[in-house]
Design a protein around this motif. Structure first.
Motif, PDB file in Angstrom:
ATOM      1  N   ASP A 122       0.831  -1.206   0.000  1.00  0.00           N
ATOM      2  CA  ASP A 122       0.000   0.000   0.000  1.00  0.00           C
ATOM      3  C   ASP A 122       0.865   1.256   0.000  1.00  0.00           C
ATOM      4  O   ASP A 122       0.579   2.230  -0.704  1.00  0.00           O
ATOM      5  CB  ASP A 122      -0.926   0.008   1.232  1.00  0.00           C
ATOM      6  CG  ASP A 122      -1.980  -1.086   1.142  1.00  0.00           C
ATOM      7  OD1 ASP A 122      -2.197  -1.584   0.021  1.00  0.00           O
ATOM      8  OD2 ASP A 122      -2.561  -1.444   2.183  1.00  0.00           O
ATOM      9  N   SER A 123       1.948   1.258   0.790  1.00  0.00           N
ATOM     10  CA  SER A 123       2.843   2.416   0.860  1.00  0.00           C
ATOM     11  C   SER A 123       3.530   2.659  -0.475  1.00  0.00           C
ATOM     12  O   SER A 123       3.664   3.798  -0.937  1.00  0.00           O
ATOM     13  CB  SER A 123       3.879   2.184   1.958  1.00  0.00           C
ATOM     14  OG  SER A 123       4.822   3.233   1.960  1.00  0.00           O
ATOM     15  N   THR A 124       3.979   1.588  -1.125  1.00  0.00           N
ATOM     16  CA  THR A 124       4.646   1.718  -2.428  1.00  0.00           C
ATOM     17  C   THR A 124       3.690   2.278  -3.474  1.00  0.00           C
ATOM     18  O   THR A 124       4.047   3.173  -4.245  1.00  0.00           O
ATOM     19  CB  THR A 124       5.163   0.345  -2.890  1.00  0.00           C
ATOM     20  OG1 THR A 124       5.980  -0.198  -1.864  1.00  0.00           O
ATOM     21  CG2 THR A 124       5.967   0.469  -4.171  1.00  0.00           C
ATOM     22  N   LYS A 125       2.491   1.762  -3.488  1.00  0.00           N
ATOM     23  CA  LYS A 125       1.501   2.243  -4.464  1.00  0.00           C
ATOM     24  C   LYS A 125       1.138   3.702  -4.210  1.00  0.00           C
ATOM     25  O   LYS A 125       0.953   4.481  -5.142  1.00  0.00           O
ATOM     26  CB  LYS A 125       0.251   1.376  -4.399  1.00  0.00           C
ATOM     27  CG  LYS A 125       0.437  -0.014  -4.997  1.00  0.00           C
ATOM     28  CD  LYS A 125      -0.836  -0.828  -4.907  1.00  0.00           C
ATOM     29  CE  LYS A 125      -0.643  -2.213  -5.507  1.00  0.00           C
ATOM     30  NZ  LYS A 125      -1.870  -3.032  -5.385  1.00  0.00           N
ATOM     31  N   LYS A 126       1.084   4.060  -2.937  1.00  0.00           N
ATOM     32  CA  LYS A 126       0.748   5.447  -2.596  1.00  0.00           C
ATOM     33  C   LYS A 126       1.824   6.408  -3.092  1.00  0.00           C
ATOM     34  O   LYS A 126       1.530   7.447  -3.692  1.00  0.00           O
ATOM     35  CB  LYS A 126       0.585   5.573  -1.086  1.00  0.00           C
ATOM     36  CG  LYS A 126       0.134   6.948  -0.628  1.00  0.00           C
ATOM     37  CD  LYS A 126      -0.031   6.988   0.877  1.00  0.00           C
ATOM     38  CE  LYS A 126      -0.458   8.375   1.338  1.00  0.00           C
ATOM     39  NZ  LYS A 126      -0.578   8.455   2.811  1.00  0.00           N
ATOM     40  N   LYS A 127       3.109   6.034  -2.874  1.00  0.00           N
ATOM     41  CA  LYS A 127       4.208   6.888  -3.344  1.00  0.00           C
ATOM     42  C   LYS A 127       4.245   6.959  -4.862  1.00  0.00           C
ATOM     43  O   LYS A 127       4.526   8.006  -5.448  1.00  0.00           O
ATOM     44  CB  LYS A 127       5.540   6.365  -2.803  1.00  0.00           C
ATOM     45  CG  LYS A 127       5.725   6.623  -1.322  1.00  0.00           C
ATOM     46  CD  LYS A 127       7.101   6.226  -0.853  1.00  0.00           C
ATOM     47  CE  LYS A 127       7.279   6.565   0.623  1.00  0.00           C
ATOM     48  NZ  LYS A 127       8.614   6.206   1.121  1.00  0.00           N
ATOM     49  N   GLU A 128       3.952   5.840  -5.485  1.00  0.00           N
ATOM     50  CA  GLU A 128       3.928   5.817  -6.954  1.00  0.00           C
ATOM     51  C   GLU A 128       2.843   6.742  -7.496  1.00  0.00           C
ATOM     52  O   GLU A 128       3.064   7.489  -8.456  1.00  0.00           O
ATOM     53  CB  GLU A 128       3.700   4.381  -7.429  1.00  0.00           C
ATOM     54  CG  GLU A 128       3.846   4.212  -8.926  1.00  0.00           C
ATOM     55  CD  GLU A 128       3.671   2.769  -9.348  1.00  0.00           C
ATOM     56  OE1 GLU A 128       3.498   2.553 -10.552  1.00  0.00           O
ATOM     57  OE2 GLU A 128       3.699   1.877  -8.489  1.00  0.00           O
ATOM     58  N   LYS A 129       1.705   6.737  -6.855  1.00  0.00           N
ATOM     59  CA  LYS A 129       0.610   7.624  -7.275  1.00  0.00           C
ATOM     60  C   LYS A 129       0.974   9.091  -7.063  1.00  0.00           C
ATOM     61  O   LYS A 129       0.659   9.950  -7.885  1.00  0.00           O
ATOM     62  CB  LYS A 129      -0.671   7.280  -6.508  1.00  0.00           C
ATOM     63  CG  LYS A 129      -1.345   6.018  -6.993  1.00  0.00           C
ATOM     64  CD  LYS A 129      -2.631   5.759  -6.220  1.00  0.00           C
ATOM     65  CE  LYS A 129      -3.315   4.492  -6.711  1.00  0.00           C
ATOM     66  NZ  LYS A 129      -4.559   4.209  -5.959  1.00  0.00           N
ATOM     67  N   GLU A 130       1.671   9.367  -5.941  1.00  0.00           N
ATOM     68  CA  GLU A 130       2.097  10.748  -5.677  1.00  0.00           C
ATOM     69  C   GLU A 130       3.085  11.235  -6.735  1.00  0.00           C
ATOM     70  O   GLU A 130       2.999  12.368  -7.212  1.00  0.00           O
ATOM     71  CB  GLU A 130       2.729  10.842  -4.288  1.00  0.00           C
ATOM     72  CG  GLU A 130       1.728  10.742  -3.150  1.00  0.00           C
ATOM     73  CD  GLU A 130       2.417  10.762  -1.786  1.00  0.00           C
ATOM     74  OE1 GLU A 130       3.655  10.812  -1.750  1.00  0.00           O
ATOM     75  OE2 GLU A 130       1.704  10.715  -0.762  1.00  0.00           O
TER      76      GLU A 130
END
Length: 203
Positions: free
Chosen positions: A39-47
């Motif tokens: 979830d953290s990786t996907k969140k940073k990728e989206k940012e």
């Protein structure tokens, strides 16, 4: 018939020839495993994607404004003169037609000349003030410099520069009008009549 093996006198038992050790695991040690939450990786990728999209949007908007300004004939000029503290845009060799460059350089020399004369006037009136002429001559010299140098640039030098670039008759007319006033001021300063200001404010 079954044979029993007796231990040798030393008491050590040799390993059995048919013993099998379990193979070592190829898995890395536990402290090498780093659990990264997906979830953290996907969140940073989206940012990052959102930031990239925003930068692309700004770049397109800036390009659109530059194209609109270019179509409207607005030239965005970078300040490049004087080199040590840029205040104005000035590039005779690249922006003025070659057959007009000599005249533009003469005009630029005239502009620098008035700036130098008014600065020297401050030095001279400072000396006069020390000698007992009073502070008024020095204050007037400061006023001449502060108003004269920018005034010469805005009123006649810049219009001539733009007229040379665009060959605009209106800008040439503006230049001739204010350059005539400039010449009158230089003659009046050289004569230094006692009016409208008394004293040695124009040395």
């Amino acid at each position: 018939m079954q044979q029993f093996l007796h231990p040798p006198p030393g008491g050590s038992v040799p390993p059995a020839s048919n013993s099998r050790l379990s193979p070592l695991s190829h898995e890395p040690a536990g402290f090498y495993n780093v659990d990264i939450p997906m979830d953290s990786t996907k969140k940073k990728e989206k940012e990052l994607q959102a930031m990239e999209a925003e930068l692309n949007k700004r770049e397109k908007e800036l390009k659109r404004k530059e194209e609109a300004a270019s179509r409207a004939g607005i030239v965005i000029e970078d300040k490049n003169w004087p080199p040590f503290f840029p205040l104005i845009h000035h590039n005779i060799s690249n922006e003025i037609p070659i057959h007009l460059q000599k005249m533009q350089y003469l005009a630029f020399s005239s502009f620098l000349g008035i700036a130098l004369c008014l600065f020297f006037n401050i030095i001279a009136t400072t000396t006069a003030w020390i000698k007992g002429e009073g502070v008024m001559v020095w204050l007037l010299a400061i006023i001449y410099f502060i108003s004269g140098v920018p005034g010469a640039y805005v009123l006649w030098y810049r219009p001539l520069y733009n007229a040379m670039r665009t060959e605009s008759a209106l800008k040439f007319g503006w230049f001739f009008l204010f350059y005539m006033i400039h010449i009158i001021f230089c003659v009046w300063s050289a004569v230094s009549p006692p009016f409208p200001f008394k004293g040695n404010s124009l040395t």
